[in-house]
Design an enzyme around this catalytic site. Sequence first.
Site, PDB file in Angstrom:
ATOM      1  CB  CYS A   1      -1.271   0.026   1.019  1.00 48.54           C
ATOM      2  SG  CYS A   1      -1.684  -0.904   1.653  1.00 48.54           S
TER       3      CYS A   1
ATOM      4  NE  ARG B   1       4.117   0.299  -2.280  1.00 51.71           N
ATOM      5  CZ  ARG B   1       5.005   0.475  -1.191  1.00 51.71           C
ATOM      6  NH1 ARG B   1       5.784   1.147  -1.424  1.00 51.71           N
ATOM      7  NH2 ARG B   1       4.748  -0.176  -0.983  1.00 51.71           N
TER       8      ARG B   1
ATOM      9  CD1 TRP C   1      -1.990  -4.677  -5.345  1.00 47.40           C
ATOM     10  CD2 TRP C   1      -2.159  -5.923  -2.979  1.00 47.40           C
ATOM     11  NE1 TRP C   1      -1.839  -5.822  -5.628  1.00 47.40           N
ATOM     12  CE2 TRP C   1      -2.138  -6.968  -4.592  1.00 47.40           C
ATOM     13  CE3 TRP C   1      -1.816  -6.519  -1.920  1.00 47.40           C
ATOM     14  CZ2 TRP C   1      -1.761  -8.172  -4.991  1.00 47.40           C
ATOM     15  CZ3 TRP C   1      -1.676  -8.493  -2.608  1.00 47.40           C
ATOM     16  CH2 TRP C   1      -1.230  -9.150  -3.774  1.00 47.40           C
TER      17      TRP C   1
ATOM     18  CG  ASN D   1       2.897  -1.161   2.862  1.00 39.91           C
ATOM     19  OD1 ASN D   1       1.800  -2.062   2.561  1.00 39.91           O
ATOM     20  ND2 ASN D   1       3.762  -1.224   2.382  1.00 39.91           N
ATOM     21  N   GLY D   2       1.360  -3.410   5.399  1.00 37.01           N
ATOM     22  CA  GLY D   2       1.749  -5.588   5.850  1.00 37.01           C
ATOM     23  C   GLY D   2       0.371  -5.816   6.160  1.00 37.01           C
TER      24      GLY D   2
ATOM     25  CD  GLU E   1      10.514  -8.058 -18.681  1.00 43.11           C
ATOM     26  OE1 GLU E   1      10.730  -8.688 -17.720  1.00 43.11           O
ATOM     27  OE2 GLU E   1      10.350  -6.700 -18.467  1.00 43.11           O
TER      28      GLU E   1
ATOM     29  CE  LYS F   1       7.577  -4.821 -18.827  1.00 50.39           C
ATOM     30  NZ  LYS F   1       8.335  -5.410 -16.966  1.00 50.39           N
TER      31      LYS F   1
ATOM     32  CD  GLU G   1       4.074  -6.748 -16.111  1.00 55.88           C
ATOM     33  OE1 GLU G   1       4.504  -7.042 -14.858  1.00 55.88           O
ATOM     34  OE2 GLU G   1       5.391  -6.318 -16.825  1.00 55.88           O
TER      35      GLU G   1
ATOM     36  CG  HIS H   1      11.631 -30.771 -27.141  1.00 58.99           C
ATOM     37  ND1 HIS H   1      12.355 -32.445 -27.457  1.00 58.99           N
ATOM     38  CD2 HIS H   1      13.371 -30.197 -26.277  1.00 58.99           C
ATOM     39  CE1 HIS H   1      13.972 -32.256 -26.947  1.00 58.99           C
ATOM     40  NE2 HIS H   1      14.331 -30.945 -27.847  1.00 58.99           N
TER      41      HIS H   1
ATOM     42  CE  LYS I   1       8.014   0.255 -10.044  1.00 59.79           C
ATOM     43  NZ  LYS I   1       8.304  -0.135 -11.472  1.00 59.79           N
TER      44      LYS I   1
END
Length: 614
Positions: free
Chosen positions: A2, A27, A75, A101-102, A487, A491, A494, A510, A609
Amino acid sequence: MCGIVGYVGSRQAQQVILNGLKRLEYRGYDSAGLAVIEKNGEIAVRRAVGKLLNLERTLSSSPLSGNIGIGHTRWATHGKPSQRNAHPHTGMSGRVVLVHNGIVENYTELRSELGVEGVDFTSETDTEVIVQMVERYLEAGYDLQTAMRDTLVQLKGANAVVAMSPDYPDQLICAKLGNAGGITVGVGKDEMFIASDLPAILEHTQQMAFLENGQIALISSNDFHIWDLDGAEVEAEVVTIPWDPISAVKGEYKHFMQKEIFEQPQALIDTLRGRVDFDLHEISIPELDITSERARSIRRMYIIACGSSYYAGQVGKYFVESIARLPVDVAYSSEFRYYHPIIDENTVTLAITQSGETADTLAASEQAKEQGSQLWSIVNVIGSQSMRISDGVIPMQAGPEIGVATTKAFTVSLINQYMLAIILGQLRGTLSPSHKNRLIDDLALVPNLAGRVLERDDDYKHLANQFHKASNFLFIGRGVNYPIAMEGALKLKEISYIHAEGYPAGEMKHGPIALIDEVMPVVAIATADGLYSKMVSQIEQAKARGGVVIALATEGDDQVANIADHVIYVPETPPLLAPAINVIPLQLLSYHIAVRRGCDVDQPRNLAKSVTVE
Ligand code: G6P
């Protein structure tokens, strides 16, 4: 995960905090809220579900007035995103208001104990346990600092909080327990700020003090004091942050992600500046604090990281193994501890983390240290926990990164690892002077090459217009470009919510080749290097099965152009440094596809983030 902002001074707290929260929305964006102590000495709170815009609307129809306040973007971890679960939370009798936060790991027990004592809970959050406890201590006659301390010592888990009480109308109190994100005190002139992340308050001050784990700070408009959990006062160190406040705003760009992609040439210049002497062919990173004796004693390196930083680490493995001839294992931080890693004092663990606050990376770092490893970190956010616990640091010098999907920090961390590999190679005697000189000369080309790739933005946009409706994408690459395929796929996933997979091209036969049909684009990284001809045959195989191929090729390559359906040209780049250049078109392709699909590029759904929970 957060975002937290606090203010005490002579301005209207609402506006300062709201502006700060706007910088921190990355955040978390499940809900937002703000509280001030109004002139009548009462706490007033406004909260709204969803994005910050909803809180702004609430505040414009029902503004708050007061010179001290706290704000939060959430969040969600405990309790679904709803108005009643939004922060700030107040205690039963309105004497304390708090943002958090946590995760309070023992919140169920604490909640039932408080329930037995008659506390009525108004939310499903773990946070409310903290505020109710602090308030009960105040009611029992404790002062604010003691009430907070006696609460904190009962909490399990990593937690950061900021609170205030009308009983102390000109003081904010904040605390940090474990790795739950940072708490920074910004020192202004007759005003003080608190933030979980520097960009929130950078426009007001560059004078910052960072709370360590297990510290509590009491803050008034012109003073602050820090104590540890035993009540002993700790001397506060205020440092000047070199970040330019302008770099934390979007400017002419539509999105932070776009801005940060375009900042890459400058970020790369900043990364090299002051460290590489191109005349003498020397690289020095003093913060790493490494001697030749130490470098020679290293037997093994672990790279630990999450998300894109993990893929950066996979590229780093190529650099370190090929240049410094040191065996490297790359591990997801969240998996590291379950590998039973073989670590001793001759191991060095390298954490790669933009935020320096990713909980899994911090936990893995601490474990490595406990087992006797030397800990280095490549980290962007100054003052972050990762920076503080490491024995040696390579500060990224990428400047603030706000877009949730990392871009410039990724390329910069590649270059930092390249420089690290050269330093190690030199100190370990695995690098001849001529080889070292060539590697350093190559480095000088990178910012300009990045700029040239950006000039082709219209081409990527054009491709995005053609492919934005695809439901699946496959990205393939080999060697040092295999992590770039991963990557590229990450990208796209997300920010555009398109399913994408990254694969080592040689593994196609394979399994993944079975997926190929005429509707799934295959992005093949086939720039000029020792594996070029193998990539060409991979493209041939995809085409033979009716696949649609978008190839990334080196300017002037007609062979690939003849077989692929579309070509993205990049300038000729020294092969080892190609990942830092090849990733840029993939970032922009994802960006334009996401924009075309109407996705929220800077704040993709369900993501944040800095992931400060395990
Ligand atoms: C989040 C971000 C990613 C980032 C990852 C690791 O998932 O969205 O962009 O790569 O965290 O973050 P770190 O700050 O440790 O590099």
